[in-house]
Scaffold this motif. Sequence first.
Motif, PDB file in Angstrom:
ATOM      1  N   LEU A   1       5.493 -14.246  -1.245  1.00 39.11           N
ATOM      2  CA  LEU A   1       6.309 -13.043  -1.395  1.00 39.11           C
ATOM      3  C   LEU A   1       5.910 -11.986  -0.374  1.00 39.11           C
ATOM      4  N   ASP A   2       6.801 -11.035  -0.153  1.00 41.79           N
ATOM      5  CA  ASP A   2       6.414  -9.868   0.643  1.00 41.79           C
ATOM      6  C   ASP A   2       5.882  -8.787  -0.286  1.00 41.79           C
ATOM      7  N   SER A   3       5.438  -7.682   0.266  1.00 42.66           N
ATOM      8  CA  SER A   3       4.865  -6.597  -0.514  1.00 42.66           C
ATOM      9  C   SER A   3       5.810  -6.114  -1.609  1.00 42.66           C
ATOM     10  N   ALA A   4       7.066  -5.909  -1.239  1.00 38.86           N
ATOM     11  CA  ALA A   4       8.052  -5.397  -2.201  1.00 38.86           C
ATOM     12  C   ALA A   4       8.252  -6.362  -3.358  1.00 38.86           C
ATOM     13  N   GLY A   5       8.215  -7.666  -3.071  1.00 37.86           N
ATOM     14  CA  GLY A   5       8.415  -8.662  -4.126  1.00 37.86           C
ATOM     15  C   GLY A   5       7.292  -8.663  -5.140  1.00 37.86           C
TER      16      GLY A   5
ATOM     17  N   THR B   1       3.179   3.523  -4.406  1.00 38.10           N
ATOM     18  CA  THR B   1       2.778   4.752  -3.714  1.00 38.10           C
ATOM     19  C   THR B   1       1.808   4.443  -2.583  1.00 38.10           C
ATOM     20  N   VAL B   2       0.825   3.597  -2.850  1.00 36.26           N
ATOM     21  CA  VAL B   2      -0.140   3.219  -1.821  1.00 36.26           C
ATOM     22  C   VAL B   2       0.538   2.395  -0.722  1.00 36.26           C
ATOM     23  N   ALA B   3       1.398   1.463  -1.120  1.00 40.62           N
ATOM     24  CA  ALA B   3       2.091   0.624  -0.136  1.00 40.62           C
ATOM     25  C   ALA B   3       2.948   1.462   0.803  1.00 40.62           C
ATOM     26  N   ASP B   4       3.574   2.518   0.277  1.00 39.77           N
ATOM     27  CA  ASP B   4       4.481   3.356   1.074  1.00 39.77           C
ATOM     28  C   ASP B   4       3.754   4.394   1.921  1.00 39.77           C
ATOM     29  N   THR B   5       2.470   4.593   1.663  1.00 39.47           N
ATOM     30  CA  THR B   5       1.712   5.605   2.414  1.00 39.47           C
ATOM     31  C   THR B   5       1.168   5.000   3.707  1.00 39.47           C
TER      32      THR B   5
ATOM     33  N   MET C   1      -7.366  -8.502  -7.819  1.00 35.26           N
ATOM     34  CA  MET C   1      -7.628  -7.534  -6.753  1.00 35.26           C
ATOM     35  C   MET C   1      -7.118  -8.045  -5.397  1.00 35.26           C
ATOM     36  N   THR C   2      -7.230  -9.347  -5.184  1.00 40.17           N
ATOM     37  CA  THR C   2      -6.738  -9.932  -3.937  1.00 40.17           C
ATOM     38  C   THR C   2      -5.220  -9.794  -3.835  1.00 40.17           C
ATOM     39  N   ILE C   3      -4.527 -10.038  -4.935  1.00 41.44           N
ATOM     40  CA  ILE C   3      -3.067  -9.868  -4.970  1.00 41.44           C
ATOM     41  C   ILE C   3      -2.703  -8.412  -4.690  1.00 41.44           C
ATOM     42  N   ALA C   4      -3.471  -7.488  -5.277  1.00 36.98           N
ATOM     43  CA  ALA C   4      -3.228  -6.060  -5.042  1.00 36.98           C
ATOM     44  C   ALA C   4      -3.398  -5.718  -3.564  1.00 36.98           C
ATOM     45  N   GLY C   5      -4.441  -6.273  -2.939  1.00 37.26           N
ATOM     46  CA  GLY C   5      -4.681  -6.019  -1.522  1.00 37.26           C
ATOM     47  C   GLY C   5      -3.527  -6.495  -0.661  1.00 37.26           C
ATOM     48  N   ILE C   6      -3.029  -7.688  -0.962  1.00 36.12           N
ATOM     49  CA  ILE C   6      -1.897  -8.233  -0.211  1.00 36.12           C
ATOM     50  C   ILE C   6      -0.648  -7.362  -0.424  1.00 36.12           C
ATOM     51  N   ALA C   7      -0.467  -6.887  -1.652  1.00 33.45           N
ATOM     52  CA  ALA C   7       0.733  -6.111  -1.994  1.00 33.45           C
ATOM     53  C   ALA C   7       0.797  -4.774  -1.267  1.00 33.45           C
ATOM     54  N   VAL C   8      -0.336  -4.112  -1.110  1.00 25.27           N
ATOM     55  CA  VAL C   8      -0.313  -2.752  -0.542  1.00 25.27           C
ATOM     56  C   VAL C   8      -0.824  -2.699   0.895  1.00 25.27           C
TER      57      VAL C   8
ATOM     58  N   LEU D   1      -3.700  13.006  -4.484  1.00 18.93           N
ATOM     59  CA  LEU D   1      -3.954  11.876  -5.353  1.00 18.93           C
ATOM     60  C   LEU D   1      -4.702  10.787  -4.575  1.00 18.93           C
ATOM     61  N   PRO D   2      -5.529  10.004  -5.258  1.00 21.72           N
ATOM     62  CA  PRO D   2      -6.218   8.909  -4.570  1.00 21.72           C
ATOM     63  C   PRO D   2      -5.256   7.924  -3.899  1.00 21.72           C
ATOM     64  N   ALA D   3      -4.037   7.796  -4.437  1.00 19.34           N
ATOM     65  CA  ALA D   3      -3.059   6.902  -3.827  1.00 19.34           C
ATOM     66  C   ALA D   3      -2.679   7.364  -2.420  1.00 19.34           C
ATOM     67  N   HIS D   4      -2.811   8.676  -2.170  1.00 15.39           N
ATOM     68  CA  HIS D   4      -2.537   9.219  -0.840  1.00 15.39           C
ATOM     69  C   HIS D   4      -3.812   9.384  -0.020  1.00 15.39           C
ATOM     70  N   LYS D   5      -4.842   9.902  -0.670  1.00 15.91           N
ATOM     71  CA  LYS D   5      -6.098  10.179   0.016  1.00 15.91           C
ATOM     72  C   LYS D   5      -7.235   9.895  -0.966  1.00 15.91           C
TER      73      LYS D   5
END
Length: 523
Positions: free
Chosen positions: A140-144, A170-174, A210-217, A297-301
């Motif tokens: 999948l891609d990040s969005a998926g 939020t993290v993926a889009d930053t 956590m690995t899936i999260a890393g790939i996603a964002v 926010l941590p998602a931004h910084k």
Amino acid sequence: MTSSDKTLKIYIPRDAAAVSVGADELVSAFEAEAQKRKLAIEIIRPGSRGLLWLEPMIEVATPEGRVAFGPVEEKDVASVLDAMVANGPHALRLGVAEEIPWLKKQTRLTFVRCGVVDPRSVEDYIAHDGYRGLARALTLDSAGIIADVTTSGLRGRGGAGFPTGIKWKTVADTKADRKFIVCNADEGDSGTFADRMIMEGDPFVVIEGMTIAGIAVGATKGYIYIRSEYPHAVEAMNEGIAAAKRAGYLGDKIRGSAHTFDLEVRVGAGAYVCGEETSLLESLEGRRGIVRAKPPLPAHKGLFGKPTVINNVLSFAAIPFILDNGAKAYADYGMGRSRGTMPIQLAGNVKFGGLFEVAFGITLGELIDDIGGGTFTGKPVRAVQVGGPLGAYFPRELFDTPFDYEAFAKRDGLIGHGGIVVFDDTVDMSKQARFAMEFCAIESCGKCTPCRIGSTRGVETIDKIRRGERVAENIAVLQDLSNTMKFGSLCALGGFTPYPVMSALKHFPDDFGPVPTRLQAAE
């Protein structure tokens, strides 16, 4: 044991709860007894299944499945071994583990492998459907990936209940040159042990999530922040990371893909406030753990000023199931906006203490009376505290409350990390309220005045009430003080301390009076 397999496979848990009551000594005792009999045995060390009142609960492989015995002591080893060899009766025999009613009533999605697999073996993890979620994520891609997490309805299991998919998006889009994944394993709430159990019993599910999260964002580095009081979990996660790297599930070009992700364990010094995400980040960066003001926010910084996903152990551990089985399969469990399952931890004065994973919607009364079996002392249940030392106290009149984020919020409570501590009718609720304020005073990082000063004044005010000094006026002061802390504190430590205080005052007003008078009345 079949005639073709003369080696007896025995499972003795390595979970800290089992080790604390003699599991390691049982290993030595079984090995010595087997050697004396010239009996071939293989001892495997899984985690705990979570039936903590039966620990050490050991199992043996039989044609019918793994048969459990417990709680086993060293003096029982010879007779238990006899029963294992004969596959016969024994006073401690519990039957096939999966058929034990306490386990059979559960819906195990997150803890399905806990107590089953060897937590040091990536091969065993894969044999029990591990890494299937990652395999799908790599297609999948990040969005998926993020769409699946969002549709599943997964909310942060650390206590705040914030939608996981929104945080990841939020993290993926930053935009940033580097991003991080941080696992908050600083489990400090009283009566909670789910994070520890999953890390010790199934570390690869956290690593996979956590690995899936890393790939996603788009993050390439992750940190697992574990409190120093969890040495067994630290060891398990470090060994799991090393095994995952050897197998190609961490590092450069994961499983031949274009993705890179690596993990590292960091050990905290045990400050309760470091369970708050920004304090945790300060500690990770090598500074004193104090709360950061938001925004940003941590998602931004977040970590080192870069966009950061911070989730709890249980949140990451739910991700592999969602990616493997689909968002709908997870969302089909639960009620309202609380989807999936919650690993509920029963502790305190309870007959059957342990971890019980079930879909959201079960009532508090069912958990305490049916699953927990009431109090260990046999006295009536007077109160339960849900959500750790900052959670509200619920009396029996509120035991019809469904285990659901919104249902608890409507009754001025919070689910938190899913810990439930039970108290019988001997508890002094004014003393419990004082403990909440004292706990906050000790654990406060000191950055904001409402928490730092308010908690200290709270202890003093409750002491005055308990001594009978101007009780009505001091109760009014306590209420006003609690509101100031609730709405004026920078983080949840000061903001949630009023929950146990005000709930004790609301539901148990008779406990707030002169101590000698109350004791005489009780007699």
